[in-house]
Write an enzyme that holds these catalytic residues in place. Structure first.
Site, PDB file in Angstrom:
ATOM      1  N   GLU A 167      21.361   8.996 -37.362  1.00 26.24           N
ATOM      2  CA  GLU A 167      21.712   8.645 -35.973  1.00 26.24           C
ATOM      3  C   GLU A 167      22.856   7.625 -35.936  1.00 26.24           C
ATOM      4  O   GLU A 167      22.822   6.599 -36.635  1.00 26.24           O
ATOM      5  CB  GLU A 167      20.478   8.083 -35.257  1.00 26.24           C
ATOM      6  CG  GLU A 167      20.781   7.655 -33.812  1.00 26.24           C
ATOM      7  CD  GLU A 167      19.560   7.461 -32.944  1.00 26.24           C
ATOM      8  OE1 GLU A 167      18.437   7.774 -33.364  1.00 26.24           O
ATOM      9  OE2 GLU A 167      19.751   6.975 -31.803  1.00 26.24           O
ATOM     10  N   LYS A 217       7.783  12.047 -37.934  1.00 26.43           N
ATOM     11  CA  LYS A 217       9.061  11.380 -38.225  1.00 26.43           C
ATOM     12  C   LYS A 217       8.811   9.883 -38.237  1.00 26.43           C
ATOM     13  O   LYS A 217       8.023   9.384 -37.422  1.00 26.43           O
ATOM     14  CB  LYS A 217      10.122  11.711 -37.172  1.00 26.43           C
ATOM     15  CG  LYS A 217      11.417  10.924 -37.383  1.00 26.43           C
ATOM     16  CD  LYS A 217      12.549  11.406 -36.511  1.00 26.43           C
ATOM     17  CE  LYS A 217      12.581  10.794 -35.140  1.00 26.43           C
ATOM     18  NZ  LYS A 217      12.662   9.314 -35.107  1.00 26.43           N
ATOM     19  N   GLU A 229      11.036   6.031 -38.811  1.00 23.97           N
ATOM     20  CA  GLU A 229      12.342   5.388 -38.957  1.00 23.97           C
ATOM     21  C   GLU A 229      12.361   4.452 -40.161  1.00 23.97           C
ATOM     22  O   GLU A 229      11.380   3.756 -40.416  1.00 23.97           O
ATOM     23  CB  GLU A 229      12.656   4.575 -37.693  1.00 23.97           C
ATOM     24  CG  GLU A 229      12.797   5.413 -36.447  1.00 23.97           C
ATOM     25  CD  GLU A 229      13.175   4.578 -35.224  1.00 23.97           C
ATOM     26  OE1 GLU A 229      13.493   3.377 -35.363  1.00 23.97           O
ATOM     27  OE2 GLU A 229      13.136   5.137 -34.116  1.00 23.97           O
ATOM     28  N   ASP A 254       6.853  11.714 -33.512  1.00 23.76           N
ATOM     29  CA  ASP A 254       7.401  10.422 -33.939  1.00 23.76           C
ATOM     30  C   ASP A 254       6.280   9.416 -34.139  1.00 23.76           C
ATOM     31  O   ASP A 254       5.373   9.332 -33.290  1.00 23.76           O
ATOM     32  CB  ASP A 254       8.303   9.894 -32.809  1.00 23.76           C
ATOM     33  CG  ASP A 254       9.657   9.465 -33.295  1.00 23.76           C
ATOM     34  OD1 ASP A 254       9.871   9.390 -34.506  1.00 23.76           O
ATOM     35  OD2 ASP A 254      10.516   9.210 -32.426  1.00 23.76           O
ATOM     36  N   ASP A 300       9.720   9.154 -29.681  1.00 25.62           N
ATOM     37  CA  ASP A 300       9.278   7.969 -28.940  1.00 25.62           C
ATOM     38  C   ASP A 300      10.344   7.554 -27.925  1.00 25.62           C
ATOM     39  O   ASP A 300      10.147   6.602 -27.160  1.00 25.62           O
ATOM     40  CB  ASP A 300       8.892   6.821 -29.887  1.00 25.62           C
ATOM     41  CG  ASP A 300      10.081   6.283 -30.675  1.00 25.62           C
ATOM     42  OD1 ASP A 300      11.162   6.894 -30.646  1.00 25.62           O
ATOM     43  OD2 ASP A 300       9.911   5.226 -31.331  1.00 25.62           O
ATOM     44  N   SER A 301      11.457   8.289 -27.897  1.00 23.48           N
ATOM     45  CA  SER A 301      12.438   8.100 -26.820  1.00 23.48           C
ATOM     46  C   SER A 301      11.786   8.319 -25.461  1.00 23.48           C
ATOM     47  O   SER A 301      12.330   7.907 -24.432  1.00 23.48           O
ATOM     48  CB  SER A 301      13.614   9.068 -26.989  1.00 23.48           C
ATOM     49  OG  SER A 301      13.155  10.396 -27.164  1.00 23.48           O
TER      50      SER A 301
HETATM   51  O1  KIV Z   1      12.893   9.339 -30.337  1.00 25.67           O
HETATM   52  C1  KIV Z   1      13.737  10.244 -30.397  1.00 25.67           C
HETATM   53  O2  KIV Z   1      13.858  11.082 -29.490  1.00 25.67           O
HETATM   54  C2  KIV Z   1      14.583  10.308 -31.577  1.00 25.67           C
HETATM   55  C3  KIV Z   1      15.714  11.293 -31.593  1.00 25.67           C
HETATM   56  C4  KIV Z   1      16.708  11.005 -30.563  1.00 25.67           C
HETATM   57  C5  KIV Z   1      16.277  11.472 -32.939  1.00 25.67           C
HETATM   58  O3  KIV Z   1      14.369   9.583 -32.508  1.00 25.67           O
END
Ligand code: KIV
Length: 281
Positions: A188, A119, A121, A89, A50-51
Site C-alpha cells: 500500500e 490479512k 498488517e 482483516d 477494517d477500512s
Molecule cells: O482495510 C482495507 O480495506 C485494506 C485495503 C484497502 C488493502 O487494508
C-alpha cells in the site's frame, strides 16, 4: 470443459494467476449484496477490510474496529457464497498481544465468520504471529508499506518507502514473508518502482493499492471505486462510477413524491375490493 470464471477461487488460484502472467482483481466488501456483486463481476479476492471503520462507521481511522465487528461483517460476506476468495482483516489490537490470543482471534474469522484467509498488517515484528497462524492452517495475506493501523506511529497516512532505508526494509520484509509462507502481500502507498521490483522478486503475488501497475494485482475500496463516499480520496483511486449522485437523486425524488402525495400510488397499495364502511359493518 470447466470455465475458470465459474470456479471457486482459493489461495492457490492467485499464485496460479501470477504464474500465468494474469492480473488479480481484488476489492473490499463488508456485506452480503456487495459480496454477491463482486463475485458476479469476476473479482478474485474479496477483502473484508477494517477500512469499514472509516467507510461505514465514519471514524477518522481504523483503530477502533473490533473483532466482533470483523466477524459480523465477514459472516455477511461469506453468506453470499462468492466465487471470490474471502479474506478477513485482523483489526488493530487483535494480533499484538500473545501469539495464542492472535491465533484464537484469527480462527474466529474462519470458524464464526466463514473467511478463507486472514490479512494482517506489518513486517518483521509480526513474523512470530504469522508463523503461528500458518501452523494453525490459517492462510495469511500480509500487508506492507502504508499500514493504516500504524497511523500514529507513522505520523499520518503517508506514502512509505520513499527513503532508501525504508524501501529496503519493505523489500526485505516481502522476501522474508514469502519464505515464511504467506500466500500474497498487499503493498500500500509505495513508489511504483518499489512495487515493481518487489513483485518481480517474489513468486507469490503482490496486490497493490497505490503501489503502481507493476504489482500482480490491484485492490480498491468498493465505495471509492463506485463513487459512493464523501470521504477524501487518495490519488490512486480511480472512480468507475458516480453512484452517490444516483442514490442522492433517487432519495430526493422520493422525498418530493412523499411530500407531494404521489407516492404510494394506487397500484403500489393493497386493496380490499370492498367499501371499507361495508367491510366494517
Ligand atoms: O482495510 C482495507 O480495506 C485494506 C485495503 C484497502 C488493502 O487494508
Amino acid at each position: 470443459m470447466p470455465r475458470p470464471e465459474l470456479e471457486k477461487k482459493t489461495v492457490l488460484t492467485l499464485g496460479q494467476k501470477k504464474a500465468r502472467g494474469e492480473k488479480i482483481a481484488a476489492v473490499t466488501a463488508y456485506d452480503f449484496p456487495t459480496s454477491r456483486l463482486a463475485s458476479e463481476a469476476g473479482i478474485d479476492l474479496i477483502l473484508v477490510g477494517d477500512s469499514l471503520g472509516m467507510v461505514l462507521q465514519g471514524r477518522a481511522n481504523t483503530l477502533k474496529v473490533t473483532m466482533d465487528e470483523m466477524v459480523y461483517h465477514t459472516s455477511m460476506v461469506a453468506r453470499a457464497e462468492p466465487l471470490s476468495l474471502v479474506v478477513s482483516d485482523l483489526p488493530y489490537g487483535s494480533f499484538h498481544g500473545s501469539v495464542e490470543k492472535s491465533v484464537e482471534n484469527a480462527c474466529r474469522c474462519i470458524k464464526e465468520g466463514g473467511a478463507e484467509a486472514v490479512k494482517l498488517e506489518g513486517g518483521g515484528k509480526r513474523f512470530r504471529v504469522i508463523e503461528a497462524l500458518l501452523d494453525a492452517e490459517v492462510p495469511v495475506l500480509a500487508h506492507l508499506g502504508l499500514t493504516p493501523q500504524s497511523v500514529h506511529a507513522l505520523g499520518g497516512f503517508k506514502v512509505q518507502g520513499k527513503l532508501r532505508e525504508k524501501a529496503r526494509e519493505i523489500y526485505q520484509d516481502a522476501l522474508d514473508l514469502e519464505k515464511l509462507g504467506v500466500f500474497a502481500i498487499v503493498l500500500e502507498s509505495i513508489p511504483q518502482e518499489l512495487g515493481r521490483k518487489s513483485s518481480a522478486a517474489l513468486r507469490i503475488p503482490t496486490i497493490g493499492i497505490g503501489a503502481g501497475c507493476g504489482c500482480d494485482g490491484q485492490i480498491l475500496v468498493f465505495q471509492d471505486l463506485v463513487g459512493f463516499t464523501s470521504l477524501y480520496l487518495p490519488k490512486f483511486v480511480r472512480q468507475y462510477a458516480d453512484t452517490r449522485s444516483l442514490w442522492l437523486g433517487a432519495l430526493q425524488r422520493y422525498v418530493g413524491d412523499v411530500q407531494g402525495g404521489s407516492f404510494p400510488s394506487d397500484s403500489e397499495s393493497y386493496h380490499l375490493n370492498l367499501d371499507i364502511e361495508e367491510f366494517f359493518k
